[in-house]
Design a protein around this motif. Structure first.
Motif, mmCIF file in Angstrom:
data_model
loop_
_atom_site.group_PDB
_atom_site.id
_atom_site.type_symbol
_atom_site.label_atom_id
_atom_site.label_comp_id
_atom_site.label_asym_id
_atom_site.label_seq_id
_atom_site.Cartn_x
_atom_site.Cartn_y
_atom_site.Cartn_z
ATOM 1 N N VAL A 1 0.840 -1.203 0.000
ATOM 2 C CA VAL A 1 0.000 0.000 0.000
ATOM 3 C C VAL A 1 0.877 1.256 0.000
ATOM 4 O O VAL A 1 0.580 2.239 -0.672
ATOM 5 C CB VAL A 1 -0.980 0.004 1.201
ATOM 6 C CG1 VAL A 1 -1.721 1.333 1.283
ATOM 7 C CG2 VAL A 1 -1.978 -1.141 1.081
ATOM 8 N N LEU B 1 2.102 1.685 -3.410
ATOM 9 C CA LEU B 1 1.009 2.181 -4.253
ATOM 10 C C LEU B 1 0.848 3.694 -4.087
ATOM 11 O O LEU B 1 0.709 4.424 -5.080
ATOM 12 C CB LEU B 1 -0.298 1.481 -3.874
ATOM 13 C CG LEU B 1 -1.571 1.975 -4.568
ATOM 14 C CD1 LEU B 1 -1.536 1.672 -6.064
ATOM 15 C CD2 LEU B 1 -2.820 1.350 -3.932
ATOM 16 N N GLU B 2 0.869 4.161 -2.856
ATOM 17 C CA GLU B 2 0.722 5.595 -2.597
ATOM 18 C C GLU B 2 1.861 6.380 -3.253
ATOM 19 O O GLU B 2 1.643 7.424 -3.866
ATOM 20 C CB GLU B 2 0.706 5.863 -1.092
ATOM 21 C CG GLU B 2 -0.538 5.319 -0.401
ATOM 22 C CD GLU B 2 -0.474 5.396 1.115
ATOM 23 O OE1 GLU B 2 -1.463 5.039 1.757
ATOM 24 O OE2 GLU B 2 0.584 5.810 1.651
ATOM 25 N N GLU C 1 -6.392 -6.492 -6.574
ATOM 26 C CA GLU C 1 -7.158 -6.214 -5.361
ATOM 27 C C GLU C 1 -8.012 -4.964 -5.539
ATOM 28 O O GLU C 1 -7.667 -4.052 -6.293
ATOM 29 C CB GLU C 1 -6.205 -6.040 -4.166
ATOM 30 C CG GLU C 1 -5.515 -7.320 -3.753
ATOM 31 C CD GLU C 1 -4.730 -7.152 -2.456
ATOM 32 O OE1 GLU C 1 -5.022 -6.229 -1.679
ATOM 33 O OE2 GLU C 1 -3.800 -7.946 -2.231
ATOM 34 N N GLU C 2 -9.096 -4.925 -4.759
ATOM 35 C CA GLU C 2 -10.075 -3.848 -4.901
ATOM 36 C C GLU C 2 -9.436 -2.469 -4.689
ATOM 37 O O GLU C 2 -9.732 -1.509 -5.402
ATOM 38 C CB GLU C 2 -11.208 -4.066 -3.882
ATOM 39 C CG GLU C 2 -12.391 -3.155 -4.112
ATOM 40 C CD GLU C 2 -13.509 -3.424 -3.110
ATOM 41 O OE1 GLU C 2 -13.407 -4.404 -2.348
ATOM 42 O OE2 GLU C 2 -14.480 -2.637 -3.093
ATOM 43 N N ILE C 3 -8.538 -2.373 -3.710
ATOM 44 C CA ILE C 3 -7.942 -1.075 -3.375
ATOM 45 C C ILE C 3 -7.192 -0.488 -4.569
ATOM 46 O O ILE C 3 -7.206 0.730 -4.795
ATOM 47 C CB ILE C 3 -7.021 -1.205 -2.141
ATOM 48 C CG1 ILE C 3 -6.603 0.178 -1.639
ATOM 49 C CG2 ILE C 3 -5.807 -2.075 -2.413
ATOM 50 C CD1 ILE C 3 -5.888 0.150 -0.295
ATOM 51 N N ILE D 1 -9.826 0.331 -7.578
ATOM 52 C CA ILE D 1 -10.571 1.573 -7.321
ATOM 53 C C ILE D 1 -9.762 2.785 -7.765
ATOM 54 O O ILE D 1 -10.240 3.661 -8.480
ATOM 55 C CB ILE D 1 -10.899 1.703 -5.808
ATOM 56 C CG1 ILE D 1 -11.982 0.699 -5.404
ATOM 57 C CG2 ILE D 1 -11.344 3.130 -5.460
ATOM 58 C CD1 ILE D 1 -12.193 0.601 -3.899
ATOM 59 N N VAL D 2 -8.517 2.827 -7.341
ATOM 60 C CA VAL D 2 -7.706 4.016 -7.587
ATOM 61 C C VAL D 2 -7.242 4.098 -9.045
ATOM 62 O O VAL D 2 -7.130 5.187 -9.614
ATOM 63 C CB VAL D 2 -6.547 4.079 -6.553
ATOM 64 C CG1 VAL D 2 -5.354 3.274 -7.005
ATOM 65 C CG2 VAL D 2 -6.174 5.505 -6.240
ATOM 66 N N LEU E 1 1.462 6.277 -7.066
ATOM 67 C CA LEU E 1 0.318 7.104 -7.457
ATOM 68 C C LEU E 1 0.670 8.592 -7.383
ATOM 69 O O LEU E 1 0.407 9.358 -8.323
ATOM 70 C CB LEU E 1 -0.858 6.795 -6.525
ATOM 71 C CG LEU E 1 -2.142 7.594 -6.711
ATOM 72 C CD1 LEU E 1 -2.780 7.286 -8.054
ATOM 73 C CD2 LEU E 1 -3.132 7.285 -5.571
ATOM 74 N N GLY E 2 1.266 9.005 -6.272
ATOM 75 C CA GLY E 2 1.618 10.411 -6.105
ATOM 76 C C GLY E 2 2.616 10.876 -7.148
ATOM 77 O O GLY E 2 2.481 11.958 -7.727
ATOM 78 N N SER F 1 -10.314 5.389 -10.851
ATOM 79 C CA SER F 1 -10.640 6.757 -10.450
ATOM 80 C C SER F 1 -9.646 7.772 -11.013
ATOM 81 O O SER F 1 -10.033 8.858 -11.428
ATOM 82 C CB SER F 1 -10.656 6.832 -8.922
ATOM 83 O OG SER F 1 -10.602 8.159 -8.481
ATOM 84 N N ARG F 2 -8.375 7.417 -11.012
ATOM 85 C CA ARG F 2 -7.336 8.381 -11.391
ATOM 86 C C ARG F 2 -6.818 8.189 -12.811
ATOM 87 O O ARG F 2 -5.938 8.935 -13.250
ATOM 88 C CB ARG F 2 -6.176 8.322 -10.392
ATOM 89 C CG ARG F 2 -6.612 8.444 -8.934
ATOM 90 C CD ARG F 2 -7.287 9.776 -8.646
ATOM 91 N NE ARG F 2 -7.823 9.827 -7.271
ATOM 92 C CZ ARG F 2 -8.440 10.899 -6.759
ATOM 93 N NH1 ARG F 2 -8.628 11.981 -7.482
ATOM 94 N NH2 ARG F 2 -8.907 10.863 -5.534
#
Lengths: 141, 141
Positions: A68, A71-72, A109-111, A114-115, A75-76, A118-119
């Protein structure tokens, strides 16, 4: 060689095999007084061209103990680069490159789903053993 | 105490002084099989309520050697939390809390201004010495 650098070179080899020309000319994303490749928090982007197609590729290894957290960070960095590219190089598509092993497990995975939706992140999936590109999501235009 | 935890407590104190009730009940952001507070890559959110106002606060210290790296991490975490909150707690506004010293220096740089505007981050600026909230951007509704 650090795993991080290893995957960078793997993606480079995969792009070459796929007919891309890696443009190693200095490619600097600047914003005001910040040069992202001087600030050592930033990973260097792979810049490639094939005919009229131009891409920038952020390679993320996903090898830390916390997917995670990775991932953050990915993503950032992706969204920051996207904002800067849109201003300075609007014709260049940005991709996040991940290994097939990561794409087929954590990325399902869902997390993550989703992102990604969305992004609007674009993905380049590569085979780390064969050093080949497996899939573009979506294909470069 | 680590600086990271110190700022977390500072923001908590500032919110209390501002009339907020910190709801320490378990607040779990779940996505599929991931519980973000079990995955140790995630920082714990501050959850607060004042009358009918509900907020979630991500505290970012910006104390690493690379402010751009901190920005990427804060941005990725914020947008991931925003996506999850939108699905599970759409009435709760998400804020990124930063010290006034950071807001008045690094956050005034073009690279931060671009991404703040582009991605619509809400900010809570706090005084780390007085342990007070200085500014909401924008005010909670």
């Amino acid at each position: 060689m650090a795993a991080k650098d290893l995957y960078h070179d793997t993606v480079k080899a995969a792009l070459l095999k796929d007919g891309w020309n890696i443009t190693d000319d200095p490619f600097t994303l600047e914003a005001g007084k910040r040069d992202l490749f001087v600030d050592f928090g930033a990973e260097k982007l792979l810049i490639a061209q094939r005919d009229n197609q131009k891409i920038a590729v952020e390679v993320k290894s996903f090898i830390s103990a916390s997917p995670v957290h990775d991932l953050e960070q990915a993503l950032g960095q992706y969204l920051l680069y996207e904002d800067l590219l849109t201003r300075s190089h609007p014709d260049r598509m940005l991709y996040l490159a991940v290994r097939d092993a990561v794409y087929n497990s954590f990325f399902q995975e869902e997390i993550v789903q989703i992102v990604l939706e969305s992004r609007g992140l674009k993905l380049l999936i590569f085979d780390e053993t064969q050093k080949e590109i497996i899939q573009w999501l979506p294909s470069p235009t």
